[in-house]
Design a protein around this motif. Structure first.
Motif, PDB file in Angstrom:
ATOM      1  N   PRO A 154       6.003   7.549   2.175  1.00  0.00           N
ATOM      2  CA  PRO A 154       5.306   7.732   3.525  1.00  0.00           C
ATOM      3  C   PRO A 154       5.878   6.792   4.486  1.00  0.00           C
ATOM      4  O   PRO A 154       6.661   5.778   4.180  1.00  0.00           O
ATOM      5  CB  PRO A 154       3.908   7.094   3.091  1.00  0.00           C
ATOM      6  N   GLY A 155       5.527   6.920   5.857  1.00  0.00           N
ATOM      7  CA  GLY A 155       5.808   5.941   6.666  1.00  0.00           C
ATOM      8  C   GLY A 155       5.074   4.567   6.591  1.00  0.00           C
ATOM      9  O   GLY A 155       4.093   4.648   6.149  1.00  0.00           O
ATOM     10  N   VAL A 156       5.486   3.734   7.020  1.00  0.00           N
ATOM     11  CA  VAL A 156       5.090   2.285   7.014  1.00  0.00           C
ATOM     12  C   VAL A 156       4.892   1.680   8.317  1.00  0.00           C
ATOM     13  O   VAL A 156       5.791   1.590   9.038  1.00  0.00           O
ATOM     14  CB  VAL A 156       5.823   1.295   5.956  1.00  0.00           C
ATOM     15  N   HIS A 191       0.743  -1.299  -0.220  1.00  0.00           N
ATOM     16  CA  HIS A 191      -0.041  -0.072   0.070  1.00  0.00           C
ATOM     17  C   HIS A 191       0.892   1.218  -0.100  1.00  0.00           C
ATOM     18  O   HIS A 191       0.852   2.178  -0.884  1.00  0.00           O
ATOM     19  CB  HIS A 191      -0.709   0.038   1.189  1.00  0.00           C
ATOM     20  N   ALA A 192       1.788   1.172   0.894  1.00  0.00           N
ATOM     21  CA  ALA A 192       2.765   2.497   1.098  1.00  0.00           C
ATOM     22  C   ALA A 192       3.321   2.673  -0.312  1.00  0.00           C
ATOM     23  O   ALA A 192       3.997   3.506  -0.860  1.00  0.00           O
ATOM     24  CB  ALA A 192       3.740   2.355   2.101  1.00  0.00           C
ATOM     25  N   CYS A 193       4.048   1.268  -1.004  1.00  0.00           N
ATOM     26  CA  CYS A 193       4.959   1.770  -2.241  1.00  0.00           C
ATOM     27  C   CYS A 193       3.868   2.297  -3.369  1.00  0.00           C
ATOM     28  O   CYS A 193       4.351   2.778  -3.988  1.00  0.00           O
ATOM     29  CB  CYS A 193       5.187   0.314  -2.592  1.00  0.00           C
ATOM     30  N   ARG A 194       2.759   1.680  -3.440  1.00  0.00           N
ATOM     31  CA  ARG A 194       1.834   2.405  -4.380  1.00  0.00           C
ATOM     32  C   ARG A 194       1.851   3.959  -4.106  1.00  0.00           C
ATOM     33  O   ARG A 194       1.700   4.724  -5.268  1.00  0.00           O
ATOM     34  CB  ARG A 194       0.384   1.734  -4.131  1.00  0.00           C
ATOM     35  N   GLN A 195       1.580   4.298  -2.850  1.00  0.00           N
ATOM     36  CA  GLN A 195       1.460   5.777  -2.467  1.00  0.00           C
ATOM     37  C   GLN A 195       2.820   6.381  -3.005  1.00  0.00           C
ATOM     38  O   GLN A 195       2.882   7.802  -3.480  1.00  0.00           O
ATOM     39  CB  GLN A 195       1.239   5.786  -0.884  1.00  0.00           C
ATOM     40  N   ALA A 196       3.908   5.595  -2.967  1.00  0.00           N
ATOM     41  CA  ALA A 196       5.316   6.396  -3.552  1.00  0.00           C
ATOM     42  C   ALA A 196       5.580   6.178  -4.938  1.00  0.00           C
ATOM     43  O   ALA A 196       6.253   6.742  -5.227  1.00  0.00           O
ATOM     44  CB  ALA A 196       6.339   5.734  -2.521  1.00  0.00           C
ATOM     45  N   GLY A 197       4.336   5.678  -5.567  1.00  0.00           N
ATOM     46  CA  GLY A 197       4.750   5.423  -7.038  1.00  0.00           C
ATOM     47  C   GLY A 197       5.662   4.344  -7.409  1.00  0.00           C
ATOM     48  O   GLY A 197       6.154   4.610  -8.674  1.00  0.00           O
ATOM     49  N   PHE A 198       5.795   3.415  -6.983  1.00  0.00           N
ATOM     50  CA  PHE A 198       6.689   2.400  -7.410  1.00  0.00           C
ATOM     51  C   PHE A 198       5.874   0.973  -6.751  1.00  0.00           C
ATOM     52  O   PHE A 198       5.325   0.792  -5.832  1.00  0.00           O
ATOM     53  CB  PHE A 198       7.943   2.355  -7.280  1.00  0.00           C
ATOM     54  N   ALA A 251       0.668   5.629  16.759  1.00  0.00           N
ATOM     55  CA  ALA A 251       2.079   6.361  17.197  1.00  0.00           C
ATOM     56  C   ALA A 251       2.055   7.578  16.154  1.00  0.00           C
ATOM     57  O   ALA A 251       1.652   7.486  15.082  1.00  0.00           O
ATOM     58  CB  ALA A 251       3.055   5.519  17.140  1.00  0.00           C
ATOM     59  N   ALA A 252       2.835   8.689  16.777  1.00  0.00           N
ATOM     60  CA  ALA A 252       3.135   9.622  15.664  1.00  0.00           C
ATOM     61  C   ALA A 252       4.080   9.211  14.444  1.00  0.00           C
ATOM     62  O   ALA A 252       4.975   8.425  14.805  1.00  0.00           O
ATOM     63  CB  ALA A 252       3.800  10.669  16.451  1.00  0.00           C
ATOM     64  N   PRO A 253       3.742   9.745  13.224  1.00  0.00           N
ATOM     65  CA  PRO A 253       4.548   9.399  12.224  1.00  0.00           C
ATOM     66  C   PRO A 253       5.825   9.761  12.391  1.00  0.00           C
ATOM     67  O   PRO A 253       6.369  10.878  13.001  1.00  0.00           O
ATOM     68  CB  PRO A 253       3.859  10.190  10.982  1.00  0.00           C
ATOM     69  N   VAL A 254       6.902   8.903  11.589  1.00  0.00           N
ATOM     70  CA  VAL A 254       8.225   9.251  12.003  1.00  0.00           C
ATOM     71  C   VAL A 254       8.476  10.461  10.853  1.00  0.00           C
ATOM     72  O   VAL A 254       8.081  10.558   9.837  1.00  0.00           O
ATOM     73  CB  VAL A 254       9.084   7.922  11.254  1.00  0.00           C
ATOM     74  N   ALA A 255       9.110  11.640  11.368  1.00  0.00           N
ATOM     75  CA  ALA A 255       9.607  12.734  10.524  1.00  0.00           C
ATOM     76  C   ALA A 255      10.326  12.364   9.385  1.00  0.00           C
ATOM     77  O   ALA A 255      11.243  11.488   9.479  1.00  0.00           O
ATOM     78  CB  ALA A 255      10.127  13.793  11.428  1.00  0.00           C
ATOM     79  N   PRO A 256      10.064  13.006   8.145  1.00  0.00           N
ATOM     80  CA  PRO A 256      11.088  12.710   6.843  1.00  0.00           C
ATOM     81  C   PRO A 256      12.391  13.164   7.150  1.00  0.00           C
ATOM     82  O   PRO A 256      12.549  14.205   8.102  1.00  0.00           O
ATOM     83  CB  PRO A 256      10.296  13.448   5.830  1.00  0.00           C
TER      84      PRO A 256
END
Length: 310
Positions: free
Chosen positions: A268-270, A213-220, A305-310
């Motif tokens: 995105p964070g996973v 799901h996260a990879c689709r969001q990231a475009g690959f 939990a809070a997301p990890v900051a980029p």
């Protein structure tokens, strides 16, 4: 007519003969045959066809069996209800668990052992499978409750749940991997894995679903080099340089012991999420309902939990 005669009739038809039915009922075969003949005399109809190699129900027998099953089920329901009011829970519970879900603070053996000590009349079946398969089994009534991984997508209709773990996923690799540059890097954009062979859990697990799901969001589309049912096996593969493993977050000391370095994934964070799930209307038996109440206390819900900051 007695209830036990109806049970005898049903068992003979299910087993296809008197010998197997007598063994199942722990009766002598002549006594079982006599009880069935007495029931047939009372009803004035032959209920069983004994002429073939397998004993089957006659047309009248099939009609009687409809009511026999209903009567026996009603009696069992009365007993369960009386036991529930008396505080005596009996029966059978089928609990599904995804590989790796019953670890850490989710001590399923301890839960079942404590419950069995309080309710020794309850028997358990523990089924291990992928999260996708177990959700299907739950909706079909083949499972009473389950502990499994979920993705960012919503659970299907008819499923009640509480999230009991929400853990960041990390990229794990041996020291010296180029992804660790520059030294002191705190996190890794997910897109950095686009051209790397990945080691993941099998399709149908919550972590695998969250990664895809996260990879689709990231475009690959992720390059899956190896997949396994055990996070520990993936860690060993990664330590030998077979690819980058995507695993639940672990202490740096644990990673070092495995010969790995880890980086949280961002943009995105996973996250790996574990949920306790059950039919939205609740399990059908008192035993399963009692175990669900205990499990919801033993595995309390957690806030994301809070997301990890980029």
């Amino acid at each position: 007519m007695e209830l036990r005669q109806l049970q005898y009739l049903l068992t003979v038809v299910e087993e296809g003969g008197f010998t197997r039915a007598a063994d199942r009922l722990y009766l002598a075969q002549p006594g079982l045959s006599a009880q069935i003949r007495q029931l047939e005399r009372e009803l004035g109809q032959p209920l069983l066809d004994r002429t073939g190699g397998r004993v089957t129900a006659t047309e009248a027998g099939e009609a009687v069996l409809l009511y026999a099953r209903a009567a026996l089920a009603a009696v069992e329901g009365i007993r369960r209800t009386a036991d529930e009011f008396a505080g005596l829970v009996r029966g059978h519970v089928t609990f599904g668990v995804a590989s790796g879900a019953a670890t850490g603070g989710h001590d399923l053996p301890a839960l079942l052992a404590d419950f069995h000590e309080e309710h020794p009349g309850v028997e358990f079946s523990v089924i291990e499978d992928t999260s996708v398969h177990m959700l299907t089994a739950l909706r079909r009534g083949e499972l009473d409750l389950a502990l499994l991984g979920v993705t960012e997508d919503e659970l299907p209709p008819g499923i009640g749940f509480q999230i009991v773990a929400d853990t960041p996923l990390v990229a794990a690799m041996p020291p010296g991997d180029p992804l660790l540059d520059p030294v002191g890097r705190a996190a890794l954009p997910l897109a950095a894995l686009a051209d790397r062979p990945l080691l993941t859990l099998v399709r149908g697990t919550g972590i695998r679903g969250a990664l895809e799901h996260a990879c689709r969001q990231a475009g690959f589309r992720p390059r899956i080099a190896f997949e396994a049912a055990s996070p520990g096996l993936l860690a060993r593969f990664a330590a030998r340089g077979l690819g980058v493993a995507v695993l639940p977050e672990m202490p740096s000391e644990t990673a070092a012991t495995l010969g790995l370095c880890t980086l949280p994934l961002t943009s995105p964070g996973v996250r790996g999420r574990i949920a306790l799930v059950w039919p939205v209307d609740g399990p059908s038996t008192p035993a399963a309902k009692a175990l669900l109440r205990r499990a919801r206390k033993a595995f309390p819900p957690v806030a994301p939990a809070a997301p990890v900051a980029p």
